[in-house]
Design a protein around this motif. Structure first.
Motif, mmCIF file in Angstrom:
data_model
loop_
_atom_site.group_PDB
_atom_site.id
_atom_site.type_symbol
_atom_site.label_atom_id
_atom_site.label_comp_id
_atom_site.label_asym_id
_atom_site.label_seq_id
_atom_site.Cartn_x
_atom_site.Cartn_y
_atom_site.Cartn_z
ATOM 1 N N LEU A 20 0.831 -1.207 0.000
ATOM 2 C CA LEU A 20 0.000 0.000 0.000
ATOM 3 C C LEU A 20 0.866 1.257 0.000
ATOM 4 O O LEU A 20 0.648 2.172 -0.792
ATOM 5 N N ALA A 21 1.855 1.286 0.883
ATOM 6 C CA ALA A 21 2.730 2.449 0.990
ATOM 7 C C ALA A 21 3.522 2.657 -0.301
ATOM 8 O O ALA A 21 3.626 3.779 -0.801
ATOM 9 N N GLU A 22 4.074 1.587 -0.852
ATOM 10 C CA GLU A 22 4.857 1.694 -2.088
ATOM 11 C C GLU A 22 3.996 2.207 -3.236
ATOM 12 O O GLU A 22 4.435 3.063 -4.006
ATOM 13 N N THR A 23 2.788 1.699 -3.357
ATOM 14 C CA THR A 23 1.890 2.131 -4.433
ATOM 15 C C THR A 23 1.489 3.584 -4.247
ATOM 16 O O THR A 23 1.503 4.369 -5.197
ATOM 17 N N LEU A 24 1.171 3.968 -3.032
ATOM 18 C CA LEU A 24 0.801 5.345 -2.744
ATOM 19 C C LEU A 24 1.954 6.288 -3.102
ATOM 20 O O LEU A 24 1.757 7.278 -3.815
ATOM 21 N N LEU A 25 3.151 5.966 -2.658
ATOM 22 C CA LEU A 25 4.313 6.811 -2.940
ATOM 23 C C LEU A 25 4.613 6.868 -4.437
ATOM 24 O O LEU A 25 4.952 7.924 -4.975
ATOM 25 N N ARG A 26 4.480 5.748 -5.121
ATOM 26 C CA ARG A 26 4.746 5.702 -6.564
ATOM 27 C C ARG A 26 3.761 6.583 -7.323
ATOM 28 O O ARG A 26 4.155 7.383 -8.176
ATOM 29 N N LEU A 27 2.476 6.460 -6.999
ATOM 30 C CA LEU A 27 1.461 7.242 -7.699
ATOM 31 C C LEU A 27 1.623 8.741 -7.453
ATOM 32 O O LEU A 27 1.487 9.552 -8.370
ATOM 33 N N VAL A 28 1.935 9.119 -6.231
ATOM 34 C CA VAL A 28 2.136 10.531 -5.910
ATOM 35 C C VAL A 28 3.368 11.061 -6.651
ATOM 36 O O VAL A 28 3.336 12.160 -7.214
ATOM 37 N N ALA A 29 4.438 10.278 -6.681
ATOM 38 C CA ALA A 29 5.655 10.702 -7.384
ATOM 39 C C ALA A 29 5.414 10.813 -8.889
ATOM 40 O O ALA A 29 5.879 11.761 -9.531
ATOM 41 N N GLU A 30 4.686 9.846 -9.457
ATOM 42 C CA GLU A 30 4.381 9.884 -10.886
ATOM 43 C C GLU A 30 3.535 11.099 -11.244
ATOM 44 O O GLU A 30 3.695 11.681 -12.312
ATOM 45 N N ARG A 31 2.637 11.486 -10.362
ATOM 46 C CA ARG A 31 1.759 12.628 -10.614
ATOM 47 C C ARG A 31 2.567 13.916 -10.594
ATOM 48 O O ARG A 31 2.271 14.841 -11.319
ATOM 49 N N PRO A 39 -7.236 8.907 -3.042
ATOM 50 C CA PRO A 39 -6.931 7.649 -2.360
ATOM 51 C C PRO A 39 -7.540 6.437 -3.062
ATOM 52 O O PRO A 39 -6.975 5.340 -3.020
ATOM 53 N N SER A 40 -8.666 6.629 -3.725
ATOM 54 C CA SER A 40 -9.277 5.495 -4.422
ATOM 55 C C SER A 40 -8.416 5.034 -5.599
ATOM 56 O O SER A 40 -8.481 3.870 -5.985
ATOM 57 N N GLU A 41 -7.591 5.913 -6.153
ATOM 58 C CA GLU A 41 -6.663 5.503 -7.210
ATOM 59 C C GLU A 41 -5.651 4.503 -6.669
ATOM 60 O O GLU A 41 -5.283 3.546 -7.356
ATOM 61 N N VAL A 42 -5.192 4.738 -5.461
ATOM 62 C CA VAL A 42 -4.251 3.818 -4.813
ATOM 63 C C VAL A 42 -4.939 2.481 -4.583
ATOM 64 O O VAL A 42 -4.395 1.421 -4.911
ATOM 65 N N ALA A 43 -6.147 2.529 -4.041
ATOM 66 C CA ALA A 43 -6.894 1.297 -3.768
ATOM 67 C C ALA A 43 -7.189 0.537 -5.061
ATOM 68 O O ALA A 43 -7.048 -0.690 -5.109
ATOM 69 N N ARG A 44 -7.550 1.243 -6.117
ATOM 70 C CA ARG A 44 -7.847 0.587 -7.400
ATOM 71 C C ARG A 44 -6.599 -0.024 -8.025
ATOM 72 O O ARG A 44 -6.681 -1.054 -8.686
ATOM 73 N N ALA A 45 -5.461 0.624 -7.842
ATOM 74 C CA ALA A 45 -4.216 0.099 -8.402
ATOM 75 C C ALA A 45 -3.889 -1.276 -7.815
ATOM 76 O O ALA A 45 -3.287 -2.116 -8.477
ATOM 77 N N PRO A 51 -15.531 -2.472 -7.142
ATOM 78 C CA PRO A 51 -15.588 -1.988 -5.756
ATOM 79 C C PRO A 51 -15.367 -3.072 -4.699
ATOM 80 O O PRO A 51 -14.877 -2.775 -3.612
ATOM 81 N N ASP A 52 -15.707 -4.304 -5.002
ATOM 82 C CA ASP A 52 -15.454 -5.383 -4.041
ATOM 83 C C ASP A 52 -13.959 -5.593 -3.817
ATOM 84 O O ASP A 52 -13.551 -6.088 -2.774
ATOM 85 N N GLY A 53 -13.163 -5.221 -4.801
ATOM 86 C CA GLY A 53 -11.715 -5.369 -4.678
ATOM 87 C C GLY A 53 -11.052 -4.170 -4.025
ATOM 88 O O GLY A 53 -10.234 -4.310 -3.123
ATOM 89 N N TRP A 54 -11.421 -2.960 -4.477
ATOM 90 C CA TRP A 54 -10.734 -1.781 -3.955
ATOM 91 C C TRP A 54 -11.425 -1.152 -2.743
ATOM 92 O O TRP A 54 -10.763 -0.514 -1.930
ATOM 93 N N GLY A 55 -12.711 -1.348 -2.585
ATOM 94 C CA GLY A 55 -13.438 -0.736 -1.469
ATOM 95 C C GLY A 55 -12.872 -1.067 -0.096
ATOM 96 O O GLY A 55 -12.651 -0.166 0.724
#
Length: 99
Positions: A20-31, A39-45, A51-55
């Protein structure tokens, strides 16, 4: 189309806190600077488009965002402003690189 059965539904293993942390940091850095990530972008990634997967990942993403803000690695924004206390904010929020 293969129907989901009780034996195959929901068998996806939840990502760990490190993922979770790695994905969050990667997405923020890429942006990049002055841009935000929902935050839902992180969850969806990690959880996929359904929604059953990322919710179920939304609260773990929030916990990681709070931890990473306390470490100075991300900023949590509400209405375009950095939240003063990461332990005490409500509502819709976005994530960005620290300013």
């Amino acid at each position: 189309m293969t129907p989901r059965t009780p034996t195959t539904a929901g068998t996806r293993e939840r990502p760990g806190e490190d993922a979770l942390a790695e994905t969050l940091l990667r997405l923020v850095a890429e942006r990049g600077p002055d841009k935000t990530v929902c935050p839902s972008e992180v969850a969806r990634a990690l959880g996929g488009p359904h929604p059953d997967g990322w919710g179920p990942l939304m609260q773990p993403v929030r916990r990681q965002a709070v931890r990473l803000m306390k470490e100075g690695r991300v900023a949590i924004l509400r209405k375009g402003r950095v939240v003063p206390d990461p332990d005490d904010f409500r509502g819709v929020y976005r994530l960005s690189l620290p300013r």
